[in-house]
Design a protein around this motif. Sequence first.
Motif, PDB file in Angstrom:
ATOM      1  N   ARG A   1      32.865  23.130  25.618  1.00  7.86           N
ATOM      2  CA  ARG A   1      31.815  22.890  24.810  1.00  7.86           C
ATOM      3  C   ARG A   1      29.997  22.990  25.428  1.00  7.86           C
ATOM      4  O   ARG A   1      29.200  23.963  24.996  1.00  7.86           O
ATOM      5  CB  ARG A   1      31.811  22.480  23.257  1.00  7.86           C
ATOM      6  CG  ARG A   1      30.488  22.939  21.922  1.00  7.86           C
ATOM      7  CD  ARG A   1      31.257  21.948  20.767  1.00  7.86           C
ATOM      8  NE  ARG A   1      31.801  20.952  20.535  1.00  7.86           N
ATOM      9  CZ  ARG A   1      31.072  19.950  20.481  1.00  7.86           C
ATOM     10  NH1 ARG A   1      29.597  20.479  20.762  1.00  7.86           N
ATOM     11  NH2 ARG A   1      31.228  18.680  20.763  1.00  7.86           N
TER      12      ARG A   1
ATOM     13  N   THR B   1      29.323  22.529  28.144  1.00  5.28           N
ATOM     14  CA  THR B   1      28.750  23.636  29.163  1.00  5.28           C
ATOM     15  C   THR B   1      28.333  24.593  28.568  1.00  5.28           C
ATOM     16  O   THR B   1      27.889  25.836  29.152  1.00  5.28           O
ATOM     17  CB  THR B   1      30.131  23.949  30.134  1.00  5.28           C
ATOM     18  OG1 THR B   1      31.511  23.285  30.646  1.00  5.28           O
ATOM     19  CG2 THR B   1      30.056  25.088  31.306  1.00  5.28           C
ATOM     20  N   ARG B   2      28.940  26.095  27.781  1.00  5.82           N
ATOM     21  CA  ARG B   2      28.225  26.415  26.789  1.00  5.82           C
ATOM     22  C   ARG B   2      27.730  25.973  25.801  1.00  5.82           C
ATOM     23  O   ARG B   2      26.068  27.512  26.509  1.00  5.82           O
ATOM     24  CB  ARG B   2      29.649  26.997  25.706  1.00  5.82           C
ATOM     25  CG  ARG B   2      30.466  28.167  26.192  1.00  5.82           C
ATOM     26  CD  ARG B   2      31.293  28.648  25.086  1.00  5.82           C
ATOM     27  NE  ARG B   2      31.817  27.561  24.226  1.00  5.82           N
ATOM     28  CZ  ARG B   2      32.388  26.786  23.582  1.00  5.82           C
ATOM     29  NH1 ARG B   2      33.212  26.758  24.135  1.00  5.82           N
ATOM     30  NH2 ARG B   2      32.510  26.599  22.417  1.00  5.82           N
ATOM     31  N   GLU B   3      27.459  25.285  25.117  1.00  3.59           N
ATOM     32  CA  GLU B   3      26.029  25.221  24.812  1.00  3.59           C
ATOM     33  C   GLU B   3      24.848  24.260  24.880  1.00  3.59           C
ATOM     34  O   GLU B   3      23.163  24.294  24.262  1.00  3.59           O
ATOM     35  CB  GLU B   3      26.013  23.906  23.336  1.00  3.59           C
ATOM     36  CG  GLU B   3      27.388  24.790  22.500  1.00  3.59           C
ATOM     37  CD  GLU B   3      27.781  23.793  21.805  1.00  3.59           C
ATOM     38  OE1 GLU B   3      28.966  25.110  20.599  1.00  3.59           O
ATOM     39  OE2 GLU B   3      27.479  22.568  21.638  1.00  3.59           O
TER      40      GLU B   3
END
Length: 373
Positions: free
Chosen positions: A224, A226-228
């Motif tokens: 998460r 890494t995505r956000e």
Amino acid sequence: MSSEYGLKKHFTGETATILGTSIETVMPRFDTAGYAAEVDRRVPGLELKDRVLVLTEGLRSRLPQDYPKALEVLRSTLVDELPEGQGMFTVSWFLMPVARYVEEYGLDHPEESLDFLEEVTRCHTGEYAIRPLITAHREAAMERIARWAHSPSHNVRRLASEGIRTRLPWSGRLPFFVDDPSPVLEILEHLRSDPSDYVRKSVANNLNDLSKDHPALVLETAARWTRESPTPETAWIVRHALRTLVKSGDQEALALLGATGGEHMRVHGLTVRPAAVRLGDTLTLRFSLENTDSRSHRVTVDYAVHHVRRNGRLIPKVFKLTEVELAPGQTRHLEKTHTIKQVQTRTYYPGEHPVDIQVNGLTLATDRFEFLG
């Protein structure tokens, strides 16, 4: 001072003199000479933490017995805030007994203790002293730690993470955070892209601690983040936070870091030389790594040395070797040196030590060396 392992010998009457001289500026009758003599008499034969406790007990017997008044005196020992790159094992190591004072005597005064630790950590650290306060006054401590996570001081932000690690070295575990790590993760959310390397290292170590008890939760959090928060700072934290999972061959962790295709790799011609060594010698590992797939893959290559214990058991220790990207059918020749040296946490015993090459956590080749003692 280069490391914690060299600290012990410094905690003598000389350190008592450093502290006492500062205290005399606000408490002229402080018995520095007697304090130093008592410390020199009591510390021989003791290890680091017990030596620090001797210094702390000597302060207790000479400072005002009213705890808040004692803290006012101890403020005289504090130095300027440490810049990035300096810490408790460099310029301010002598303050360990001051932080220990809070750890030993501050539980009945949580607000004063937390105030003082915020000052201490700017020029030393409060990561050990705060743990009894978290245990005894969790709500008040965590409210304060939540504020510290937004502090303009990198030292204070670092304490917000380091003080709540579940497996902090030199310290007991925090079992309630092992059972329910959500309060820890709430704090780390604010630090997941911190500009300070000192803070980022603590956040990564904190997550790495949690991965040993809650691997799925840490993987979910890392994915998460890494995505956000696709920043270099977050990427660094995630990579270092997953190191235990990577070394154990967790394929989800490896994939999250971009390592794929370990099953398509082949190791050829592994040699570990010389075949027999003594303490201080250097081994050289040589081998070829081949990608047999029709696609390119980026893989993580480690090596594991199986150390012989006193009872003859083998205990593996995994070391980082490299990361490499191989095109379809490509072969790379790799080499790594490894020095057989004594460290605080490892003793070499005579016998045969296997050495594995691991690619994305998969053991693909083994050779051996003999330790002669």
